[in-house]
Design a protein around this motif. Structure first.
Motif, PDB file in Angstrom:
ATOM      1  N   VAL A  61     -39.078  16.702 -16.101  1.00 50.92           N
ATOM      2  CA  VAL A  61     -38.577  17.522 -14.992  1.00 50.92           C
ATOM      3  C   VAL A  61     -39.228  17.086 -13.678  1.00 50.92           C
ATOM      4  O   VAL A  61     -38.564  17.013 -12.641  1.00 50.92           O
ATOM      5  CB  VAL A  61     -38.809  19.029 -15.267  1.00 50.92           C
ATOM      6  CG1 VAL A  61     -38.516  19.875 -14.044  1.00 50.92           C
ATOM      7  CG2 VAL A  61     -37.952  19.481 -16.452  1.00 50.92           C
TER       8      VAL A  61
ATOM      9  N   VAL B 150     -30.747  22.992 -25.616  1.00 51.27           N
ATOM     10  CA  VAL B 150     -31.770  22.410 -24.739  1.00 51.27           C
ATOM     11  C   VAL B 150     -31.114  21.468 -23.730  1.00 51.27           C
ATOM     12  O   VAL B 150     -31.417  21.497 -22.540  1.00 51.27           O
ATOM     13  CB  VAL B 150     -32.857  21.679 -25.559  1.00 51.27           C
ATOM     14  CG1 VAL B 150     -33.729  20.804 -24.680  1.00 51.27           C
ATOM     15  CG2 VAL B 150     -33.709  22.685 -26.317  1.00 51.27           C
TER      16      VAL B 150
ATOM     17  N   MET C 249     -31.180  21.987 -19.694  1.00 48.66           N
ATOM     18  CA  MET C 249     -31.784  20.957 -18.832  1.00 48.66           C
ATOM     19  C   MET C 249     -30.746  20.352 -17.892  1.00 48.66           C
ATOM     20  O   MET C 249     -31.035  20.103 -16.724  1.00 48.66           O
ATOM     21  CB  MET C 249     -32.463  19.885 -19.683  1.00 48.66           C
ATOM     22  CG  MET C 249     -33.722  20.407 -20.363  1.00 48.66           C
ATOM     23  SD  MET C 249     -34.519  19.201 -21.428  1.00 48.66           S
ATOM     24  CE  MET C 249     -35.161  18.064 -20.233  1.00 48.66           C
TER      25      MET C 249
ATOM     26  N   ILE D  88     -41.585  17.355 -21.577  1.00 52.49           N
ATOM     27  CA  ILE D  88     -40.492  18.000 -20.835  1.00 52.49           C
ATOM     28  C   ILE D  88     -40.913  18.244 -19.389  1.00 52.49           C
ATOM     29  O   ILE D  88     -40.148  17.983 -18.451  1.00 52.49           O
ATOM     30  CB  ILE D  88     -40.069  19.322 -21.518  1.00 52.49           C
ATOM     31  CG1 ILE D  88     -39.412  19.040 -22.870  1.00 52.49           C
ATOM     32  CG2 ILE D  88     -39.134  20.127 -20.620  1.00 52.49           C
ATOM     33  CD1 ILE D  88     -39.196  20.273 -23.736  1.00 52.49           C
TER      34      ILE D  88
ATOM     35  N   LEU E 115     -31.259  20.622 -13.901  1.00 49.90           N
ATOM     36  CA  LEU E 115     -31.463  19.366 -13.181  1.00 49.90           C
ATOM     37  C   LEU E 115     -30.275  19.031 -12.282  1.00 49.90           C
ATOM     38  O   LEU E 115     -30.468  18.503 -11.184  1.00 49.90           O
ATOM     39  CB  LEU E 115     -31.770  18.241 -14.160  1.00 49.90           C
ATOM     40  CG  LEU E 115     -33.049  18.469 -14.975  1.00 49.90           C
ATOM     41  CD1 LEU E 115     -33.237  17.381 -16.011  1.00 49.90           C
ATOM     42  CD2 LEU E 115     -34.274  18.594 -14.092  1.00 49.90           C
TER      43      LEU E 115
ATOM     44  N   ASN F 189     -37.526  13.902 -12.501  1.00 51.42           N
ATOM     45  CA  ASN F 189     -36.223  14.223 -11.926  1.00 51.42           C
ATOM     46  C   ASN F 189     -36.378  14.886 -10.564  1.00 51.42           C
ATOM     47  O   ASN F 189     -35.649  14.577  -9.628  1.00 51.42           O
ATOM     48  CB  ASN F 189     -35.429  15.122 -12.876  1.00 51.42           C
ATOM     49  CG  ASN F 189     -33.986  15.229 -12.467  1.00 51.42           C
ATOM     50  OD1 ASN F 189     -33.656  15.801 -11.443  1.00 51.42           O
ATOM     51  ND2 ASN F 189     -33.124  14.664 -13.284  1.00 51.42           N
TER      52      ASN F 189
ATOM     53  N   THR G  19     -37.549  12.019 -23.761  1.00 51.95           N
ATOM     54  CA  THR G  19     -37.884  13.442 -23.865  1.00 51.95           C
ATOM     55  C   THR G  19     -37.066  14.115 -24.965  1.00 51.95           C
ATOM     56  O   THR G  19     -37.625  14.819 -25.824  1.00 51.95           O
ATOM     57  CB  THR G  19     -37.647  14.141 -22.513  1.00 51.95           C
ATOM     58  OG1 THR G  19     -38.459  13.510 -21.521  1.00 51.95           O
ATOM     59  CG2 THR G  19     -37.982  15.613 -22.585  1.00 51.95           C
ATOM     60  N   VAL G  20     -35.761  13.914 -24.947  1.00 52.62           N
ATOM     61  CA  VAL G  20     -34.905  14.531 -25.967  1.00 52.62           C
ATOM     62  C   VAL G  20     -35.232  13.949 -27.346  1.00 52.62           C
ATOM     63  O   VAL G  20     -35.203  14.659 -28.353  1.00 52.62           O
ATOM     64  CB  VAL G  20     -33.414  14.346 -25.608  1.00 52.62           C
ATOM     65  CG1 VAL G  20     -32.514  14.774 -26.739  1.00 52.62           C
ATOM     66  CG2 VAL G  20     -33.082  15.136 -24.350  1.00 52.62           C
TER      67      VAL G  20
ATOM     68  N   GLY H 105     -35.197  10.835 -19.807  1.00 53.90           N
ATOM     69  CA  GLY H 105     -34.499  11.925 -20.490  1.00 53.90           C
ATOM     70  C   GLY H 105     -34.279  11.619 -21.960  1.00 53.90           C
ATOM     71  O   GLY H 105     -34.430  12.483 -22.818  1.00 53.90           O
TER      72      GLY H 105
END
Length: 190
Positions: free
Chosen positions: A94, A20, A24, A90, A28, A97, A180-181, A177
């Motif tokens: 995104v 993942v 990503m 997620i 990104l 970003n 999210t992770v 990030g």
């Protein structure tokens, strides 16, 4: 037998988080390169896909760390624990970003404040834990220092640095990030 199952589960979670993170990071970074926000020397571009293990490795560590910190603090994370919520998280990450590369503001302070508010909104909407906030801030700080070091040593550069060698909004990206992770890692740990 239970130790073997636990270690197999840990290896599987690590592999999923690494993949993942790799996906990503690739998507990104390509967005940042496309919008000329980040510039890589030609020799780095040629090896970008073969040697970029830093971000995926960090994603695996962060994703494994979140559930460990939750259990160590004795406060299991129960807020919005379903895959649909993780997928929305997620998507928002995104979007944050993407906004950092696409939105034009009068100055970088406005962009940084906007992204900070969006990042805190992402944490509030999808996490709301003290451990998530603390880890997100720590990740943002450490990742920003590492990025400063990499830019200083010429690994890559930003087109319009405004915070020492980097863009001032970068800690917001690292914070969101990390959250999210972390949510992905928590969901995988269930």
């Amino acid at each position: 037998s239970s130790t073997l199952n636990l270690s197999q589960h840990l290896v599987q979670r690590s592999l999923v988080l690494f993949l993942v993170g790799a996906f990503m990071a690739l998507v990104l970074n390509l967005l940042q390169i496309q919008r000329n926000v980040t510039l890589f020397p030609d020799e780095v571009i040629s090896t970008l896909f073969s040697s970029a293990c830093g971000v995926p490795s960090l994603a695996a560590v962060v994703g494994l760390l979140y559930p460990c910190i939750d259990s160590h603090l004795g406060e299991p994370h129960k807020f919005k624990r379903e895959w649909a919520s993780v997928m929305r998280c997620i998507a928002v990450f995104v979007g944050i970003n993407h906004a950092s590369a696409k939105l034009d503001f009068a100055n970088n302070v406005q962009l940084s404040l906007t992204l900070a508010a969006l990042s805190l909104g992402l944490w509030w909407t999808f996490d709301r834990s003290r451990s998530g906030l603390g880890l997100g801030i720590t990740i943002a700080f450490v990742a920003t220092l590492i990025t400063q070091f990499l830019v200083y040593n010429g690994v890559y550069q930003y087109t319009s640095p405004d915070f020492l060698y980097i863009r001032s909004w970068l800690p917001c990206i690292f914070f969101s990030g990390g959250v999210t992770v972390g949510n992905i890692g928590r969901q995988l740990a269930m």
